[in-house]
Design an enzyme around this catalytic site. Structure first.
Site, PDB file in Angstrom:
ATOM      1  CG  PHE A  72     -23.092 -27.650 -41.235  1.00  0.00           C
ATOM      2  CD1 PHE A  72     -23.768 -26.728 -40.465  1.00  0.00           C
ATOM      3  CD2 PHE A  72     -23.488 -28.980 -41.173  1.00  0.00           C
ATOM      4  CE1 PHE A  72     -24.812 -27.105 -39.642  1.00  0.00           C
ATOM      5  CE2 PHE A  72     -24.525 -29.370 -40.348  1.00  0.00           C
ATOM      6  CZ  PHE A  72     -25.190 -28.432 -39.585  1.00  0.00           C
ATOM      7  CB  ALA A  74     -20.359 -22.448 -46.577  1.00  0.00           C
ATOM      8  CG  ASN A  91     -16.651 -23.811 -50.900  1.00  0.00           C
ATOM      9  OD1 ASN A  91     -16.871 -24.955 -51.279  1.00  0.00           O
ATOM     10  ND2 ASN A  91     -16.462 -23.526 -49.634  1.00  0.00           N
ATOM     11  CE1 TYR A 140     -21.324 -16.795 -45.492  1.00  0.00           C
ATOM     12  CE2 TYR A 140     -22.431 -14.980 -44.389  1.00  0.00           C
ATOM     13  CZ  TYR A 140     -22.124 -16.324 -44.476  1.00  0.00           C
ATOM     14  OH  TYR A 140     -22.637 -17.197 -43.542  1.00  0.00           O
ATOM     15  CG  ASP A 285     -20.343  -4.124 -39.191  1.00  0.00           C
ATOM     16  OD1 ASP A 285     -20.418  -5.269 -39.673  1.00  0.00           O
ATOM     17  OD2 ASP A 285     -19.415  -3.749 -38.445  1.00  0.00           O
TER      18      ASP A 285
HETATM   19  N1  UFG Z   1     -16.970  -5.998 -33.952  1.00  0.00           N
HETATM   20  C1  UFG Z   1     -16.149  -5.112 -33.272  1.00  0.00           C
HETATM   21  N2  UFG Z   1     -14.852  -5.453 -33.091  1.00  0.00           N
HETATM   22  C2  UFG Z   1     -14.330  -6.642 -33.533  1.00  0.00           C
HETATM   23  C3  UFG Z   1     -15.176  -7.539 -34.207  1.00  0.00           C
HETATM   24  C4  UFG Z   1     -16.496  -7.185 -34.415  1.00  0.00           C
HETATM   25  O1  UFG Z   1     -16.570  -4.017 -32.881  1.00  0.00           O
HETATM   26  O2  UFG Z   1     -13.129  -6.869 -33.328  1.00  0.00           O
HETATM   27  C5  UFG Z   1     -18.388  -5.639 -34.145  1.00  0.00           C
HETATM   28  C6  UFG Z   1     -18.810  -5.615 -35.604  1.00  0.00           C
HETATM   29  O3  UFG Z   1     -18.518  -4.385 -36.183  1.00  0.00           O
HETATM   30  C7  UFG Z   1     -20.313  -5.884 -35.467  1.00  0.00           C
HETATM   31  C8  UFG Z   1     -20.406  -6.807 -34.244  1.00  0.00           C
HETATM   32  O4  UFG Z   1     -19.188  -6.626 -33.537  1.00  0.00           O
HETATM   33  O5  UFG Z   1     -20.977  -4.709 -35.186  1.00  0.00           O
HETATM   34  C9  UFG Z   1     -20.549  -8.277 -34.603  1.00  0.00           C
HETATM   35  O6  UFG Z   1     -19.546  -8.592 -35.572  1.00  0.00           O
HETATM   36  P1  UFG Z   1     -19.161 -10.087 -35.968  1.00  0.00           P
HETATM   37  O7  UFG Z   1     -18.047 -10.016 -36.943  1.00  0.00           O
HETATM   38  O8  UFG Z   1     -18.976 -10.905 -34.739  1.00  0.00           O
HETATM   39  O9  UFG Z   1     -20.491 -10.643 -36.647  1.00  0.00           O
HETATM   40  P2  UFG Z   1     -21.355 -10.049 -37.851  1.00  0.00           P
HETATM   41  O10 UFG Z   1     -22.620  -9.525 -37.242  1.00  0.00           O
HETATM   42  O11 UFG Z   1     -20.597  -9.129 -38.698  1.00  0.00           O
HETATM   43  O12 UFG Z   1     -21.611 -11.324 -38.743  1.00  0.00           O
HETATM   44  C10 UFG Z   1     -21.970 -12.573 -38.218  1.00  0.00           C
HETATM   45  C11 UFG Z   1     -21.482 -13.657 -39.148  1.00  0.00           C
HETATM   46  C12 UFG Z   1     -22.189 -13.572 -40.458  1.00  0.00           C
HETATM   47  C13 UFG Z   1     -23.670 -13.549 -40.248  1.00  0.00           C
HETATM   48  C14 UFG Z   1     -24.070 -12.488 -39.287  1.00  0.00           C
HETATM   49  C15 UFG Z   1     -25.519 -12.568 -39.020  1.00  0.00           C
HETATM   50  O13 UFG Z   1     -20.087 -13.549 -39.321  1.00  0.00           O
HETATM   51  O14 UFG Z   1     -21.846 -14.670 -41.218  1.00  0.00           O
HETATM   52  O15 UFG Z   1     -23.352 -12.653 -38.085  1.00  0.00           O
HETATM   53  O16 UFG Z   1     -25.901 -11.740 -37.976  1.00  0.00           O
HETATM   54  F1  UFG Z   1     -24.292 -13.325 -41.401  1.00  0.00           F
END
Ligand code: UFG
Length: 323
Positions: A72, A74, A91, A140, A285
């Site tokens: 895990f 990372a 890493n 990433y 995104d």
């Molecule tokens: N978002 C907001 N406001 C915030 C935080 C996030 O609107 O304060 C939105 C982001 O723009 C995105 C959604 O919520 O549309 C989810 O964002 P997250 O940051 O929670 O998660 P991500 O989908 O960007 O990424 C996560 C992990 C990654 C992984 C991915 C796979 O962080 O490592 O899910 O789906 F690859």
């Protein structure tokens, strides 16, 4: 069985350690505690060590002779990976290759790898199946794809080496008794940030993008409870040991929620009507990311137990209140 878990003091690793411990496996955890916390380790022996220290890792493998290794350890922050790619390649990729070298030289036969839905980038079709071309859009995601490629080659080259890569979608939630959960110095994930906004800890909570081609204009994600994800790891491990077939599986529920739906559920669960400002898109995104989970259900016989956004958020909230 004796299982060595790297990163077992982190959010996902500690939940897997809990599941392994509950069924009586013998667990050794290696964690440098850079983002992990020793109080998240409910079972097993924790050794503070860095994966970059190959000699020390080799000594530990020699000493403990694990039957299998779950990896895990990372870094996971997409934005940080764009600003500091070397940190991620060194890493997530280089240290994993060093670890694999040690494991293969010491005859370890079973390896479970934490991969990510970020390997797909912006997929053309939703839900995303495992045979979708890998097209990561940030360092990433690329740092994980590189390891998947190395694993494929190792599986082919070293007859006794078997691996499973699990591609996680959006992992969320916490232990049902709120003993362990997500604890990062700076929250970036949607549910955690929304809960911190409800607590009043984050003042400027924003919804990133309301003009996506989705029903309410905000991004859709497949949120999977961390205990279901942990269970997928145990199923993967048992399958690997029994069937000795290397493979790759998506880990998600196969349906998604929009950012607005998540925010509204956080308001409902917490009973707090916190402010969520509509802001511009966050770079990189994808509009929607939802797993096709047919393969993991069919091959590993994985049966989700917590597929309920309200439950996911409730468990995260109970944990968050303790921080
Ligand atoms: N978002 C907001 N406001 C915030 C935080 C996030 O609107 O304060 C939105 C982001 O723009 C995105 C959604 O919520 O549309 C989810 O964002 P997250 O940051 O929670 O998660 P991500 O989908 O960007 O990424 C996560 C992990 C990654 C992984 C991915 C796979 O962080 O490592 O899910 O789906 F690859």
């Amino acid at each position: 069985m004796k299982i060595l878990v790297t990163g077992g003091a982190g959010y996902i690793g500690s939940h897997v350690v809990k599941h392994l411990g509950e069924r009586g496996d013998d667990i050794v955890i290696i964690d440098n505690l850079s983002t992990g916390h020793k109080e998240l380790v409910l079972y097993g022996k924790l050794i503070k060590e860095d994966l970059a220290n190959t000699e020390a890792i080799d000594c530990l493998i020699k000493r403990y002779k694990p039957d299998a290794v779950m990896h895990f350890a990372a870094f996971i922050r997409v934005e940080e990976s764009v600003k500091n790619p070397i940190k991620y390649y060194s890493n997530n990729t280089a240290n994993t290759i060093k670890l694999l070298e040690v494991l293969i030289n010491r005859g370890i036969e079973y390896f479970i790898f934490s991969s990510t839905a970020a390997v797909y980038g912006i997929p053309e079709n939703i839900p995303v199946s495992e045979d979708t071309p890998l097209n990561p859009i940030n360092p990433y995601g690329r740092s994980k794809v590189l390891v998947e490629e190395v694993l494929k080659d190792c599986g082919l080259a070293y007859g006794s080496f078997n691996y499973i890569s699990l591609r996680y979608f959006n992992v969320a939630g916490a232990d049902e008794r709120a003993r362990i959960g997500q604890k990062y110095p700076e929250a970036t994930h949607l549910i955690t940030r929304a809960l911190k906004a409800a607590k009043g800890e984050i003042k400027n909570f924003q919804i990133y993008g309301t003009d996506y081609d989705t029903p309410d204009g905000t991004c859709i994600r497949d949120y999977i409870h961390v205990d279901d994800l942990a269970d997928a790891h145990l199923k993967a491990l048992d399958y690997l040991i029994k069937d000795k077939k290397s493979d790759v599986f998506n880990c998600g529920y196969g349906h998604g929620y929009s950012v607005k739906e998540v925010v509204n559920m956080v308001r409902k669960v917490t009973g707090i009507d916190f402010e969520a400002k509509e802001a511009g898109r966050r770079a990189g995104d994808p509009p929607a990311l939802v797993a096709d989970n047919t393969k993991i259900k069919n091959i590993l016989n994985w049966k989700p137990m917590c597929d309920d956004l309200e439950y996911i958020i409730k468990t995260a909230w109970e944990w968050e209140k303790k921080l």
